[in-house]
Write an enzyme that holds these catalytic residues in place. Structure first.
Site, PDB file in Angstrom:
ATOM      1  N   ASP A  71     -31.115 -54.066 119.324  1.00 41.61           N
ATOM      2  CA  ASP A  71     -31.930 -55.160 119.846  1.00 41.61           C
ATOM      3  C   ASP A  71     -31.434 -55.496 121.238  1.00 41.61           C
ATOM      4  OD1 ASP A  71     -33.871 -57.156 119.799  1.00 41.61           O
ATOM      5  OD2 ASP A  71     -33.264 -57.938 117.856  1.00 41.61           O
TER       6      ASP A  71
ATOM      7  N   HIS B  51     -36.158 -56.336 129.023  1.00 43.08           N
ATOM      8  CA  HIS B  51     -35.764 -57.127 127.844  1.00 43.08           C
ATOM      9  C   HIS B  51     -35.174 -56.280 126.721  1.00 43.08           C
ATOM     10  CE1 HIS B  51     -37.620 -61.050 128.977  1.00 43.08           C
ATOM     11  NE2 HIS B  51     -38.174 -60.243 129.872  1.00 43.08           N
TER      12      HIS B  51
HETATM   13  C1  GDG Z   1     -37.768 -58.960 122.839  1.00 45.07           C
HETATM   14  C2  GDG Z   1     -36.543 -58.076 122.592  1.00 45.07           C
HETATM   15  C3  GDG Z   1     -35.092 -59.973 123.313  1.00 45.07           C
HETATM   16  C4  GDG Z   1     -40.415 -65.286 115.471  1.00 45.07           C
HETATM   17  N1  GDG Z   1     -41.092 -65.619 114.371  1.00 45.07           N
HETATM   18  C5  GDG Z   1     -41.733 -66.774 114.632  1.00 45.07           C
HETATM   19  C6  GDG Z   1     -41.426 -67.165 115.922  1.00 45.07           C
HETATM   20  N2  GDG Z   1     -40.620 -66.228 116.412  1.00 45.07           N
HETATM   21  C7  GDG Z   1     -40.028 -66.259 117.755  1.00 45.07           C
HETATM   22  C8  GDG Z   1     -38.552 -66.553 117.638  1.00 45.07           C
HETATM   23  C9  GDG Z   1     -38.026 -65.929 118.905  1.00 45.07           C
HETATM   24  C10 GDG Z   1     -38.983 -64.784 119.153  1.00 45.07           C
HETATM   25  O1  GDG Z   1     -40.132 -64.986 118.346  1.00 45.07           O
HETATM   26  C11 GDG Z   1     -38.385 -63.440 118.774  1.00 45.07           C
HETATM   27  O2  GDG Z   1     -37.478 -63.100 119.765  1.00 45.07           O
HETATM   28  P1  GDG Z   1     -36.383 -61.955 119.597  1.00 45.07           P
HETATM   29  O3  GDG Z   1     -35.490 -62.021 120.758  1.00 45.07           O
HETATM   30  O4  GDG Z   1     -35.687 -62.175 118.316  1.00 45.07           O
HETATM   31  O5  GDG Z   1     -37.172 -60.587 119.476  1.00 45.07           O
HETATM   32  P2  GDG Z   1     -38.394 -59.773 120.226  1.00 45.07           P
HETATM   33  O6  GDG Z   1     -39.714 -60.415 119.976  1.00 45.07           O
HETATM   34  O7  GDG Z   1     -38.269 -58.363 119.759  1.00 45.07           O
HETATM   35  O8  GDG Z   1     -38.091 -59.875 121.789  1.00 45.07           O
HETATM   36  C12 GDG Z   1     -35.351 -58.937 122.219  1.00 45.07           C
HETATM   37  C13 GDG Z   1     -36.363 -60.712 123.672  1.00 45.07           C
HETATM   38  O9  GDG Z   1     -37.443 -59.820 123.970  1.00 45.07           O
HETATM   39  C14 GDG Z   1     -36.149 -61.604 124.883  1.00 45.07           C
HETATM   40  O10 GDG Z   1     -35.656 -60.883 125.959  1.00 45.07           O
HETATM   41  O11 GDG Z   1     -34.151 -60.905 122.841  1.00 45.07           O
HETATM   42  O12 GDG Z   1     -34.201 -58.134 122.074  1.00 45.07           O
HETATM   43  O13 GDG Z   1     -36.801 -57.116 121.570  1.00 45.07           O
HETATM   44  O14 GDG Z   1     -38.107 -66.813 119.982  1.00 45.07           O
HETATM   45  O15 GDG Z   1     -38.400 -67.925 117.557  1.00 45.07           O
HETATM   46  N3  GDG Z   1     -41.871 -68.300 116.472  1.00 45.07           N
HETATM   47  C15 GDG Z   1     -42.688 -69.083 115.714  1.00 45.07           C
HETATM   48  N4  GDG Z   1     -43.051 -68.748 114.450  1.00 45.07           N
HETATM   49  C16 GDG Z   1     -42.610 -67.606 113.876  1.00 45.07           C
HETATM   50  O16 GDG Z   1     -42.960 -67.309 112.730  1.00 45.07           O
HETATM   51  N5  GDG Z   1     -43.138 -70.243 116.225  1.00 45.07           N
END
Ligand code: GDG
Length: 512
Positions: free
Chosen positions: A379, A167
């Protein structure tokens, strides 16, 4: 859709054990992987194996049994001791692999004890998986904490195809080489039959490394994947950008609960423009740079003072690691300084929340903020960017996105791209976004949404599954051609499985 039982293996389960001091319960957890895979497992059923965040085996087991009675898919919790979590998860995974793979060499720790624990815990995961799987299952291991699980599964005699999805970014070979355990991790990765990356860049980095390490091996490049053969076992390396369940976000954002939350937001913030930042607490997400760019905007365009606020939500993460607690302190200080400088009665420039929001609050923020400012320094993908666009059904919003995210590869034409290190440039782009003609906003948002709708999470799963179907078809071809020996030195303990794996592999015809 799958025709096989899907067995997902990841460091964390999609639920976490929480304790109120007396009783422990299971609560859904958030994060990119859960957002992506939950809808698939909810509709298809299957099994998810991982660590539930805390608790001893005897405490967790009844909670899991209760969960399994009530849900479409089952969970299999792996209890870990505090020492294991400390060295495997907080240590090697998050202080070695995470920073190194995000190009933060200066932040990377190299500790042989942590590496040994990483390998041991990967072995523990493999033992749990081996205990649960049957030959017809589709085993799909996730992410950088578990790069050696297939290696141990092979040692335990598990012979069926195993898929792995990475990821986070995969670094250029020159950076990867700094890892003292580079060879062991690479050897572990090539025990998977399918290795999926987020972007073409990540795939190229891995393939360049593989070319260096498997000098005599023949590499075949196709559009979505590159294949190479080691001892008659074919490995597929592909780029399959992860995505979201577009319809769920699109529809969810129009619900009454979200409309009510939007009203709360409208009344709470009496400014003309709202800008959103939403991230896990992480130094890779470029949050300080975002604050500084926002400060520069207010400084450079004083007419915006009093009229625009940044709402920044930071979800607590890995706070036991010093780099993370330092970042939290830095954010507290920056918020105080910038608000002290530009704030006045009735006007707060940065509203900063260090907490987790529920789904309606999250969707309401996506809809209410006219600009999402997403500025990671690096990212793997960044799902927030995709979710924001999926929730922006009225086409009024603008996505400002760092060029160093995987999402920028797919959304770069319609988002406004920025270099997060360039504070001046980011401030100027924000200013342009604010003054963008509504027709251009609509045009860009439509294009973003149609891109994400087409390439949603269901398509992502098909790509990964399809890669393994391809493995089988081409495996037969390469056998006929008699190709495949490379300079790779197989682990003698592993070599017996290779022939039988090939015989045991069934063609999962129903997968596509
Ligand atoms: C890793 C990789 C890759 C966030 N705050 C809240 C909340 N979230 C959810 C978002 C989103 C998820 O968390 C964050 O996903 P990201 O992709 O932005 O980032 P990482 O956690 O670092 O994920 C990344 C991912 O894996 C998938 O392969 O894209 O690059 O680092 O879904 O919505 N959800 C809720 N409340 C929050 O306050 N309910």
């Amino acid at each position: 859709m799958l025709g096989k039982r899907l067995v997902v293996v990841s460091n964390r389960l999609p639920v976490a054990v929480v304790s109120d001091g007396q009783t422990k319960t299971l609560k859904p957890s958030s994060g990119g992987l859960v957002t992506a895979l939950n809808p698939i497992l909810e509709s298809e059923g299957g099994l998810w194996i991982g660590w539930p965040g805390m608790g001893e085996d005897e405490e967790i087991r009844p909670l899991a049994e209760q969960y399994n009675r009530d849900h479409t898919y089952k969970i299999h919790p792996i209890p870990l001791t505090e020492a294991q979590v400390d060295r495997f998860y907080l240590g090697f995974s998050n202080q070695t692999i995470w920073p190194l793979f995000h190009d933060f060499l200066g932040t990377t720790h190299f500790d042989v004890g942590q590496w040994e624990e990483y390998d041991k815990v990967n072995r523990i995961y493999a033992e749990h998986v081996a205990e649960e799987v049957s030959p017809g299952d589709f085993i799909w291991v996730h992410d950088y904490q578990l790069m050696r699980v297939a290696y141990h599964l092979r040692k335990l005699g598990v012979e069926q195809p195993i898929a792995y999805f990475h990821h986070i970014p995969f670094p250029a070979p020159d950076l990867y080489r700094r890892l003292p355990w580079a060879q062991q991790i690479f050897n572990g990765m090539i025990q998977y039959d399918s290795i999926g990356f987020q972007t073409l860049r990540d795939r190229r980095n891995f393939v360049s490394l593989a070319r260096e390490r498997l000098r005599k091996t023949n590499f075949r490049i196709q559009r979505r994947h590159t294949t190479f053969t080691i001892n008659n076992r074919e490995v597929h390396v592909g780029n399959y950008p992860i995505s979201i369940d577009f319809d769920e976000f699109d529809k969810g954002a129009r619900s009454n609960a979200v409309k009510m939350e939007m009203e709360v937001i409208r009344q709470a913030y009496q400014v003309d423009h709202l800008v959103l930042g939403l991230d896990r607490l992480d130094y890779t997400k470029g949050i300080p740079q975002r604050f500084l760019a926002f400060e520069r905007l207010l400084e450079k365009f004083p007419d915006l003072q009093g009229k625009i606020s940044l709402i920044q939500v930071v979800v607590p993460s890995r706070t036991q690691v010093k780099t993370y607690s330092d970042l939290k302190e830095q954010l507290d200080q920056l918020t105080g300084r910038i608000n002290g400088r530009f704030g006045r009665h009735g006007y707060v420039p940065i509203h900063y929340f260090f907490k987790h929001l529920n789904r309606s609050q999250l969707l309401a923020l996506y809809r209410s903020c006219e600009i999402a400012l997403i500025t990671p320094l690096r990212d793997g993908m960044n799902l927030v960017a995709k979710e924001y666009a999926a929730a922006s059904g009225d086409h009024k919003n603008v996505l400002v996105l760092s060029m160093f995210t995987g999402s920028a590869d797919q959304l770069g034409k319609s988002a406004m791209l920025v270099n997060p290190y360039d504070l001046e440039g980011t401030a100027n782009t924000l200013h342009r976004a604010l003054h963008m003609d509504p027709r251009e906003r609509r045009r860009r948002m439509r294009a973003l949404r149609s891109q994400i709708r087409r390439n949603d999470v269901h398509r992502w799963v098909k790509w990964v599954m399809g890669a393994l179907t391809g493995v089988d078809a081409r495996d037969i071809a390469s056998e006929l051609e008699g190709k495949g020996e490379g300079s790779y030195e197989p682990d003698p303990e592993l070599s017996p499985h290779v022939e039988s794996t090939r015989r045991a592999r069934e063609v999962p015809k129903k997968l596509l």
